[in-house]
Write an enzyme that holds these catalytic residues in place. Structure first.
Site, PDB file in Angstrom:
ATOM      1  CE  LYS A  52      -4.645   3.226  16.296  1.00 14.63           C
ATOM      2  NZ  LYS A  52      -4.885   1.796  16.534  1.00 14.63           N
ATOM      3  CD  GLN A  96      -4.160  -1.345  14.595  1.00 16.51           C
ATOM      4  OE1 GLN A  96      -3.776  -0.550  15.443  1.00 16.51           O
ATOM      5  NE2 GLN A  96      -5.359  -1.264  14.070  1.00 16.51           N
ATOM      6  CG  ASP A 119      -6.038  -0.568  21.742  1.00 16.79           C
ATOM      7  OD1 ASP A 119      -6.485   0.463  21.217  1.00 16.79           O
ATOM      8  OD2 ASP A 119      -5.309  -1.385  21.142  1.00 16.79           O
TER       9      ASP A 119
HETATM   10  N1  GUN Z   1      -8.103  -2.645  15.026  1.00 20.86           N
HETATM   11  C1  GUN Z   1      -9.202  -1.889  14.732  1.00 20.86           C
HETATM   12  N2  GUN Z   1      -9.398  -0.969  15.687  1.00 20.86           N
HETATM   13  C2  GUN Z   1      -8.410  -1.133  16.604  1.00 20.86           C
HETATM   14  C3  GUN Z   1      -8.069  -0.474  17.819  1.00 20.86           C
HETATM   15  O1  GUN Z   1      -8.733   0.466  18.277  1.00 20.86           O
HETATM   16  N3  GUN Z   1      -6.979  -0.945  18.470  1.00 20.86           N
HETATM   17  C4  GUN Z   1      -6.238  -1.993  18.002  1.00 20.86           C
HETATM   18  N4  GUN Z   1      -5.208  -2.389  18.729  1.00 20.86           N
HETATM   19  N5  GUN Z   1      -6.531  -2.629  16.888  1.00 20.86           N
HETATM   20  C5  GUN Z   1      -7.608  -2.198  16.189  1.00 20.86           C
END
Ligand code: GUN
Length: 293
Positions: A52, A96, A119
């Protein structure tokens, strides 16, 4: 059979985003700013967050990675979320997941300002999405919608079977594909671990979204000729012939399913890259305050 190349499509959209950011800069505007909070050092989370941040750099977004030790207390994390909510230079942020066991993920999610929830995990965004109001869409379903759209795969009137009912993929995907509009207007069956005669359901599907979390679960005899198959799974399986000792496979048994398909996503290089792209699209929307509440 068409391979739905998420990696190539992601590069294309990345270039479109980069150009938009350049236009913003030339107009004297601040570029979008995404912050990411990583608690502990789960290797998969490290890799996702790293992707990211790299994507942000490549398109010209500002990014901030906030790392915290796994011993971080819940109140401290919620305090950090509140400070990001208040920070006028941060357009959107993510915490995350998964978080260490002593922290309640839903409490943290609820503390995020929905206007910065890129998200799309906050119940306000989820509820707005379910009602067809403007909202941040969760990244994986949004990435899949972008892929269907850009590849010109019609969903109207099609029978979609979703495997898996998670809050971040299966459930939102089924809502998005059944709502009015394109992509949407599909007849959706949401299946899960308690579904009886699952193969009968999948064999009726024009489009299958596999998000069940079981390596190579969907086999060729569970799919009708000419189906479109979207594989959301990312599973590590042992592969002694590889130097690393493992390889990545999806929730679809590619070798038996692909020959029957009209189109299919590979793993890796299918849905995965589209998920990061969708998060960046949300961050751009956050910067422009496109989602009105
Ligand atoms: N863990 C696995 N996929 C994601 C996601 O799309 N966002 C976040 N914040 N954590 C994750």
């Amino acid at each position: 059979m068409i391979i739905l190349d998420g990696k190539a499509l992601s590069l294309k959209i990345k270039e479109e985003i980069r150009q938009e950011v350049e236009t913003m800069r030339k107009a004297g505007e601040r570029p979008p700013h995404l912050a990411a909070v990583l608690v502990g050092n789960n290797p998969a989370s490290e890799a996702y967050v790293g992707n990211k941040v790299r994507f942000c750099e490549e398109v010209g977004f500002a990014s901030t990675l906030i790392r915290k030790d796994a011993s971080l207390q819940e109140e401290e994390l919620i305090g950090l979320v509140r400070s990001l909510n208040e920070d006028p230079h941060v357009d959107g942020f993510i915490v995350q997941l998964p978080l260490p066991g002593h922290i309640h993920e839903e409490k943290v999610t609820l503390a995020i300002d929905p206007r910065k929830d890129v998200d799309g995990f906050h119940p306000l965004n989820f509820g707005r999405m379910a009602q067809g109001l403007s909202a941040y869409l969760p990244a994986t379903p949004y990435g899949i919608l972008l892929m269907l759209e850009r590849y010109g795969i019609q969903t109207r009137g099609q029978h979609v079977v979703v495997l898996g009912r998670s809050n971040i993929v299966g459930t939102p995907m089924s809502l998005l594909l059944s709502r009015k509009g394109e992509p949407g207007d599909a007849t959706v069956t949401l299946t899960h671990s308690r579904t009886r005669h699952l193969s009968d359901e999948t064999r009726r599907a024009d489009i299958i979204i596999a998000a069940i979390g079981i390596p190579q679960f969907l086999k060729g005899d569970m799919v009708k000729e000419g189906a479109v198959v979207i594989d959301v799974g990312i599973n590590r399986i042992e592969a002694p012939e590889r130097k690393s000792g493992f390889r990545l496979v999806g929730d679809v048994d590619y070798d038996t399913v692909a020959p029957k398909c009209q189109a299919i996503t590979p793993v890796p290089g299918g849905v995965g890259p589209m998920t990061v792209t969708a998060l960046m699209m949300n961050t751009l929307k956050a910067r422009r305050k496109e989602i009105s509440y």
